[in-house]
Design an enzyme around this catalytic site. Structure first.
Site, PDB file in Angstrom:
ATOM      1  CD  GLU A   1     -16.315  81.463   0.499  1.00  0.00           C
ATOM      2  OE1 GLU A   1     -17.781  82.174  -0.351  1.00  0.00           O
ATOM      3  OE2 GLU A   1     -16.532  80.944   1.062  1.00  0.00           O
TER       4      GLU A   1
ATOM      5  CG  ASP B   1     -17.413  78.565   3.686  1.00  0.00           C
ATOM      6  OD1 ASP B   1     -17.767  80.586   3.608  1.00  0.00           O
ATOM      7  OD2 ASP B   1     -16.839  78.367   3.380  1.00  0.00           O
TER       8      ASP B   1
HETATM    9 ZN    ZN Z   1     -16.800  81.864   2.906  1.00  0.00          ZN
END
Ligand code: ZN
Length: 286
Positions: free
Chosen positions: A13, A192
């Site tokens: 991430e 996301d």
């Molecule tokens: Zn994320």
């Protein structure tokens, strides 16, 4: 689409380009590690931080700022030493930070989530350059995304649970946000992380959707898509000298043995070139 790091992150991430030395910073949230890739050599450095680490951004004063489960921290990449800059939700061990990014004025925005990722128990926070923290948005389920329009008048935010990209009017002077509205609905998987290019188009990573999409936030229409050999696509950032190198993180979380056999590169870091340059990564100004 090139696999540049096959590190099998649990939850890769928070990619952020560090223009100071031409490297790519990213994290493995559940692997509790900060990484730095040097694209010239392929070398990867790592810092085990022993706690969920949601995001990493370069810091103008040197080093980087990371979010751990109880606040914002400075991390000295030379020594590996860290210290807390500001406590956030230190009394809520069932919450952790997720994605974060700096606005064009160098404030660091990052949001939290409840570990079950089911109820809206998270909050979006803003760390000011003077190290004070303000909560800016409550009732967030899975805080993600974050980006600003090229003129700095709009802030984009993603709560993955809502399956849409939200826009706010953004006051650059004060950092106030108002007038939340949905601008992009996501069909494949959940939205996301995101990034914005110099034409103002919004790039979204599809968790469970095996792709990156480029949308026009004015119409909500998809303009382009890039497919990846992994399903859990988590986030992306622009980098390189011309801001046309795109780096994409991914995750192994949520995948069973059969899925992992089908997508052995899950958790890797990918790279491709964009025709349109992206907006630069803003370092934390404090
Ligand atoms: Zn994320």
């Amino acid at each position: 689409m090139e696999l540049v790091w096959d590190g099998k992150a649990l939850v890769g991430e928070g990619p952020a380009w560090d223009a100071r030395d031409g490297t790519l910073l990213f994290v493995d949230i559940e692997g509790r590690t900060v990484y730095r890739l040097d694209p010239r050599t392929g070398a990867v450095d790592r810092w085990d931080v022993g706690d969920y680490v949601g995001a990493v951004v370069p810091r103008r004063a040197g080093g980087v700022v990371i979010t751990l489960s109880d606040g914002f921290y400075h991390l000295d990449l030379a020594t590996g030493r860290r210290h807390r800059l500001a406590a956030v939700e230190a009394d809520r061990p069932e919450n952790r930070f997720n994605d974060g990014k700096c606005d064009p004025q160098g404030r660091f925005w990052a949001g939290t989530l409840h570990l079950a990722e089911r109820d809206p128990l998270g909050t979006l926070y803003c760390l000011e350059p003077d190290l004070t923290v303000r909560p800016v948005l409550s009732q967030v389920t899975i805080s993600n995304g974050l980006g600003w329009s090229p003129d700095g008048s709009i802030m984009y935010f993603i709560d993955t649970a809502i399956r849409a990209v939200s826009a706010f009017d953004f006051d650059a002077e004060t950092g106030a946000i108002r007038n939340r509205r949905p601008v992009i609905a996501i069909q494949e998987g959940g939205p996301d992380g995101m990034a914005v290019d110099q034409e103002g188009m919004v790039w979204v990573a599809h968790w469970g959707g095996s792709r990156i999409s480029r949308f026009d936030p004015g119409t909500g229409r998809r303009l382009q898509a890039w497919h990846l050999p992994v399903s859990q696509v988590t986030s992306l950032t622009f980098g390189g000298k011309d801001w046309q190198d795109v780096y994409v993180t991914s995750a192994r979380r949520g995948l069973g043995p059969d899925d992992l056999a089908r997508e052995p590169a899950a958790g890797g870091l990918f790279h491709f070139r964009s025709d349109t340059p992206g907006l630069p990564t803003e370092p934390f100004a404090g």
